[in-house]
Design a protein around this motif. Sequence first.
Motif, PDB file in Angstrom:
ATOM      1  N   GLU A   1     -14.906 -51.275   7.042  1.00 22.09           N
ATOM      2  CA  GLU A   1     -14.692 -51.798   5.689  1.00 22.09           C
ATOM      3  C   GLU A   1     -13.320 -52.452   5.570  1.00 22.09           C
ATOM      4  N   ARG A   2     -12.323 -51.832   6.185  1.00 20.70           N
ATOM      5  CA  ARG A   2     -10.966 -52.356   6.070  1.00 20.70           C
ATOM      6  C   ARG A   2     -10.812 -53.705   6.747  1.00 20.70           C
ATOM      7  N   TYR A   3     -11.448 -53.875   7.902  1.00 18.44           N
ATOM      8  CA  TYR A   3     -11.322 -55.116   8.669  1.00 18.44           C
ATOM      9  C   TYR A   3     -12.499 -56.068   8.472  1.00 18.44           C
ATOM     10  N   SER A   4     -13.432 -55.696   7.581  1.00 20.26           N
ATOM     11  CA  SER A   4     -14.625 -56.518   7.324  1.00 20.26           C
ATOM     12  C   SER A   4     -15.366 -56.836   8.622  1.00 20.26           C
ATOM     13  N   ARG A   5     -15.587 -55.805   9.413  1.00 17.32           N
ATOM     14  CA  ARG A   5     -16.311 -55.925  10.672  1.00 17.32           C
ATOM     15  C   ARG A   5     -17.594 -55.092  10.597  1.00 17.32           C
ATOM     16  N   PRO A   6     -18.630 -55.480  11.355  1.00 16.54           N
ATOM     17  CA  PRO A   6     -19.838 -54.651  11.397  1.00 16.54           C
ATOM     18  C   PRO A   6     -19.543 -53.321  12.079  1.00 16.54           C
ATOM     19  N   LEU A   7     -20.248 -52.290  11.675  1.00 22.31           N
ATOM     20  CA  LEU A   7     -20.060 -50.976  12.275  1.00 22.31           C
ATOM     21  C   LEU A   7     -20.758 -50.940  13.624  1.00 22.31           C
ATOM     22  N   PRO A   8     -20.030 -50.747  14.737  1.00 22.40           N
ATOM     23  CA  PRO A   8     -20.670 -50.717  16.058  1.00 22.40           C
ATOM     24  C   PRO A   8     -21.587 -49.501  16.189  1.00 22.40           C
ATOM     25  N   GLU A   9     -22.500 -49.585  17.146  1.00 24.82           N
ATOM     26  CA  GLU A   9     -23.402 -48.465  17.401  1.00 24.82           C
ATOM     27  C   GLU A   9     -22.611 -47.314  18.008  1.00 24.82           C
ATOM     28  N   LEU A  10     -22.845 -46.118  17.475  1.00 25.02           N
ATOM     29  CA  LEU A  10     -22.177 -44.921  17.972  1.00 25.02           C
ATOM     30  C   LEU A  10     -23.190 -44.115  18.767  1.00 25.02           C
ATOM     31  N   SER A  11     -22.970 -43.992  20.045  1.00 28.74           N
ATOM     32  CA  SER A  11     -23.940 -43.353  20.922  1.00 28.74           C
ATOM     33  C   SER A  11     -23.550 -41.918  21.237  1.00 28.74           C
ATOM     34  N   VAL A  12     -24.521 -41.149  21.674  1.00 30.20           N
ATOM     35  CA  VAL A  12     -24.276 -39.777  22.103  1.00 30.20           C
ATOM     36  C   VAL A  12     -23.315 -39.775  23.291  1.00 30.20           C
ATOM     37  N   GLU A  13     -23.472 -40.776  24.204  1.00 31.76           N
ATOM     38  CA  GLU A  13     -22.596 -40.855  25.374  1.00 31.76           C
ATOM     39  C   GLU A  13     -21.140 -41.057  24.950  1.00 31.76           C
ATOM     40  N   LEU A  14     -20.928 -41.897  23.936  1.00 36.32           N
ATOM     41  CA  LEU A  14     -19.573 -42.127  23.446  1.00 36.32           C
ATOM     42  C   LEU A  14     -18.997 -40.844  22.871  1.00 36.32           C
ATOM     43  N   PHE A  15     -19.788 -40.130  22.063  1.00 32.58           N
ATOM     44  CA  PHE A  15     -19.312 -38.887  21.466  1.00 32.58           C
ATOM     45  C   PHE A  15     -18.987 -37.851  22.538  1.00 32.58           C
TER      46      PHE A  15
END
Length: 447
Positions: free
Chosen positions: A338-352
């Motif tokens: 929201e702050r940078y007006s960018r789309p929210l990237p996909e958050l994966s289980v692998e990333l977490f």
Amino acid sequence: MMSEQPVQVVLVEDDDVLRIAAKQTFMLADVPVADFPRAEPALAMLAAGSAAVVVTDVRLPGMDGMELLQQVHAIDADLPVILVTGHGDVRMAVEAMRLGAYDFVEKPFAPERLLEVVRRAVDKRRLVLENRALKARLASSDEVAAIIGDSAPMRELRRLVTELGDTDVDVLVCGETGTGKERVARGLHAAGRRHKGNFVAINCAALPESVFESEMFGVEPGAYTGATRSRAGKIEHASGGTLFLDEIEGMALPLQAKLLRVLQERVVERLGSNRLIPVDCRVVAATKLDLAAEATAGRFRADLYYRLNVVSIALPPLRERSEDIPRLFAAFCQQAAERYSRPLPELSVELFDWLMAQDWPGNVRELQHAADRFVLGLWRVNTEIAGSGPNSLAQRVAGFELSLIEGALRRSGGDVAAAAEALGLPRKTLYDKLARYQVDVERYRAG
């Protein structure tokens, strides 16, 4: 703690035998399910934010599966829809994926195959709903609710902040750099009767000794060259509210003596004046050091330490509550998008999983900066997320994953759909991984 409503499967199938069999598959796997022979009543039970995953046949009486897909996404674009297609409906399936279907299962299918796809969709839906709840929590004015984390230490922290908030007791907040000490101080302020007063934050380590008295106690005209009007100091400005003394350990010893008198007497004397001004503020101090040890070593006044340490709250470092990292990171990503007006990237289980395996010496603040870089596209999977060395665990896992994908493509002759089936992945996920690892599918087709 955030309540977690079970994600239900909404099953639409006009063939009674197939519908009952699929329903039994879900029930035996303890997956909640509601079944319908037509699309219209199924659509009627869905709303934005529904804890649901839709599984629908394409060919239905009345509204068909393709139209149901579009109607569902008009209600909630993130609600997963899995289409069940007949043999030979590949073109229709491709169109469905273009329209945003989560995945499709081709008849005839093994019950395990359907269950596997549904479980992945359920996990994705649960994550979406949790992210939305976090966004709502952060957007609210409730500073206590904004202390994010469902680990036992964070639940206890919120309980303490709530209980202490409506008292006037002074509090010493202890914790490593970046653990959220100011967030706790703001929570104490917001949870009490002083919430309508000012919250005045002072970085004690950054306040020069030469301006300490004028900034903290205020000034009267003529007190020094250039002082032409009366001005209230920080402590006076906090009267009726909360005075937050951050990095209290960084305050010089002579200044500590001056502060101690104010805290004991609850009066200030402006520079250039003999008049004592009463102040009624709650004091919350924060430190990253063991003040008792600092007092013993003579680096901090023992009498000031005992004056501040009426009630102490210790904040755990992020590495000791790693289960909170996914929710924190998701919330920070939402804020950054929201702050940078960018789309929210996909958050994966692998990333977490990777995030939870890190030490995060900078704690919550470091994690927030990582989320900012992730949203801005400055985090490269093959560099930062893969680890800094060639033998890091994350890089070895990535290499193993790439070898499995290449093996599946080799065996399928470059058929991505067949490779996805063999790997148990949705086609879209496999395409994302192919792009991430820069795999040339044509090379396997040629071979």
